[in-house]
Design a protein around this motif. Structure first.
Motif, short mmCIF file in Angstrom:
data_model
loop_
_atom_site.label_atom_id
_atom_site.label_comp_id
_atom_site.label_asym_id
_atom_site.label_seq_id
_atom_site.Cartn_x
_atom_site.Cartn_y
_atom_site.Cartn_z
N LYS A 403 -6.46 1.27 10.63
CA LYS A 403 -5.96 0.08 9.97
C LYS A 403 -4.98 0.48 8.88
O LYS A 403 -5.16 1.49 8.20
CB LYS A 403 -7.11 -0.72 9.35
CG LYS A 403 -6.73 -2.04 8.73
CD LYS A 403 -7.97 -2.78 8.22
CE LYS A 403 -7.64 -4.13 7.62
NZ LYS A 403 -8.85 -4.82 7.11
N ALA A 404 -3.92 -0.32 8.73
CA ALA A 404 -2.96 -0.13 7.65
C ALA A 404 -2.72 -1.46 6.97
O ALA A 404 -2.53 -2.48 7.64
CB ALA A 404 -1.65 0.44 8.19
N SER A 405 -2.74 -1.46 5.64
CA SER A 405 -2.51 -2.68 4.85
C SER A 405 -1.41 -2.40 3.84
O SER A 405 -1.46 -1.39 3.14
CB SER A 405 -3.78 -3.10 4.12
OG SER A 405 -4.86 -3.28 5.02
N THR A 406 -0.46 -3.31 3.74
CA THR A 406 0.70 -3.10 2.87
C THR A 406 0.89 -4.24 1.89
O THR A 406 0.83 -5.42 2.28
CB THR A 406 1.98 -2.94 3.71
OG1 THR A 406 1.92 -1.73 4.46
CG2 THR A 406 3.22 -2.89 2.82
N TRP A 407 1.10 -3.89 0.64
CA TRP A 407 1.58 -4.80 -0.39
C TRP A 407 2.98 -4.34 -0.76
O TRP A 407 3.23 -3.15 -0.91
CB TRP A 407 0.70 -4.74 -1.64
CG TRP A 407 -0.67 -5.32 -1.46
CD1 TRP A 407 -1.80 -4.65 -1.09
CD2 TRP A 407 -1.06 -6.67 -1.67
NE1 TRP A 407 -2.86 -5.50 -1.04
CE2 TRP A 407 -2.44 -6.77 -1.39
CE3 TRP A 407 -0.37 -7.83 -2.04
CZ2 TRP A 407 -3.16 -7.95 -1.48
CZ3 TRP A 407 -1.07 -9.02 -2.14
CH2 TRP A 407 -2.45 -9.08 -1.86
#
Length: 459
Positions: A403-407
């Motif tokens: 999983k990858a999460s970006t702000w």
């Protein structure tokens, strides 16, 4: 001779002179006639000049490019251009070399675009990209415009699925498109029927294509001799209040998707990789030694999407699910994997310009005596989630993140017409994707902390 006799002697001479003058000089009636002829000739010349001016081609130049158009508008040549000079600077100094593999300056896009309108029904577009590391022909297609509701397109162009991908490259809020674009197709070779319905409030597109890998362009021909299966793609998008001024005028929503099949042993997906905003790979399928993953069976994508623009504010939201049947090359393991991605992108003009899906080319007050250009705040949150069933058979948990999460947040500056300068920061966090101690222990991949900029000329 007396005076009387002298006068009588001159009379014959005067008569002869008068007759000669009468024969040589025009009468008043003749002069009037000649004036009328000259006036008519001048009128004819003016009519001819007006007719030539009416049929002459017009040349125009502005923020939307340069064009040469016939008098009736049936024939037109347009030239547009896009230059994107980027900088990527990674703030992560960990041991993973790939974290900083793309640090530096680059030319992201160098795209002249040529468009020809040939009569009322034919259209042609070619858009090469001369960026040094990715030189290619991005778009090359022709259209038969039977009606606004029925346009046939053939060639290489964007597959009608992902909302942000269909947005012009110069109009996106950030330098790189978000995670939904990693699961959807980019450009592909095929033929499509599309158009606008219900007064332009609804658009649709249905096409058949060779079949593009996730986040990539499709191949011009089958990847191997045995892969002759194609992929169907379609999209419908509605702006029901487009022609009604009010709070909901800028609302649009729709859905896009693809469906196709793959034949085992002909198309592998071992080279498929998902990328971060810094264009670093954080996920790839197993491809080592005698073990690798292949596509086998059906694949489909479905992507609900929406945007909303109101005055200086804009918001784009989309979701995509990608389902793919895979199998190991030995045939011992097979499964159907469901990967998902979603994002929200917001923008707001501090200087009062109207936000739009088509982007901004003209600030209200360009840089100069009376202004400083346009300033736009942008923000994004996005996630790409890999199916848990992918690990450990089809991908390694110590090499690929699940999983990858970006702000991300940034400021875009439009100092003058057709120029954009931006600066943004993004933070991407991962689940898994790295080896601990011992090497069989899974730990989270190092965060990607990225500062990036762009100098863009777009017309």
């Amino acid at each position: 001779m007396s005076k009387r006799h002298y006068t009588w002697a001159l009379l014959p001479i005067a008569a002869i002179a008068g007759q000669a003058f009468a024969e040589q000089g025009p009468s008043l009636e003749q002069l009037d006639q000649r004036i009328k002829i000259l006036e008519r000739q001048l009128e004819n010349q003016k009519e001819e000049a007006d007719a030539k001016a009416k049929d002459a081609a017009t040349v125009a130049a502005g923020s939307n490019g340069f064009s040469i158009k016939s008098a009736k508008g049936d024939y037109e040549f347009k030239f547009r251009g896009l230059l994107q000079a980027d900088g990527r600077f990674f703030l992560s100094d960990g041991p993973a070399a790939s974290v900083r593999s793309n640090d530096g300056f680059l030319l992201r896009r160098v795209e002249p675009t040529f468009e020809l309108t040939l009569g009322k029904q034919l259209f042609f577009r070619i858009q090469p990209n001369f960026a040094p590391d990715s030189a290619t022909v991005s778009d090359v297609y022709g259209e038969l415009r039977l009606d606004p509701a029925a346009v046939i397109r053939a060639g290489k162009f964007k597959v009608p699925v992902v909302l942000e991908n269909l947005q012009a490259s110069g109009a996106t809020a950030f330098n790189e498109r978000g995670f939904p674009n990693e699961l959807g197709p980019n450009r592909d070779y095929g033929v499509q029927l599309g158009g606008a319905l219900f007064g332009g409030t609804t658009s649709y597109a249905l096409g058949i294509f060779n079949g593009a890998s996730d986040g990539r362009d499709g191949a011009q021909q089958a990847k191997t001799a045995g892969d002759n299966r194609k992929e169907f793609a379609g999209r419908v998008f509605s702006e029901p209040f487009k022609n009604e001024p009010g709070l909901l005028q800028g609302l649009g929503f729709g859905v896009g998707g693809t469906y196709g099949t793959r034949e085992r042993g002909t198309v592998g997906i071992s080279d498929l990789a998902y990328r971060t905003p810094g264009q670093n790979t954080f996920f790839s399928y197993v491809s080592s030694g005698s073990v690798f993953t292949q596509s086998h069976g059906y694949e489909y994508r479905v992507s609900p999407q929406a945007y909303y623009y109101r005055n200086s504010f804009g918001l784009v939201a989309e979701y995509i699910e990608n389902a793919q049947q895979v199998i190991t090359n030995t045939g011992s393991k097979a499964d159907t994997l469901h990967h998902k991605a979603y994002q929200g992108v917001a923008n707001y003009f501090l200087t009062g310009e109207d936000a739009s899906y088509g982007g901004l080319t003209k600030p209200k007050n360009p840089l100069g005596k009376d202004g400083y250009g346009a300033f736009e705040l942008v923000a994004r949150y996005g996630v790409l989630d890999i199916d848990d069933k992918t690990f450990p058979t089809f991908a390694s948990a110590t090499a690929s993140a699940s999983k990858a999460s970006t702000w991300a947040a940034g400021l875009n500056w439009y100092p003058v017409n057709n120029l954009k300068i931006d600066l943004a920061y993004s933070l991407t966090r991962f689940d898994g994707g790295a080896a601990g101690t011992p090497s069989t222990v899974v730990v989270d991949r190092q965060d990607e902390k990225l500062v990036y900029s762009r100098f863009q000329i777009w017309f």
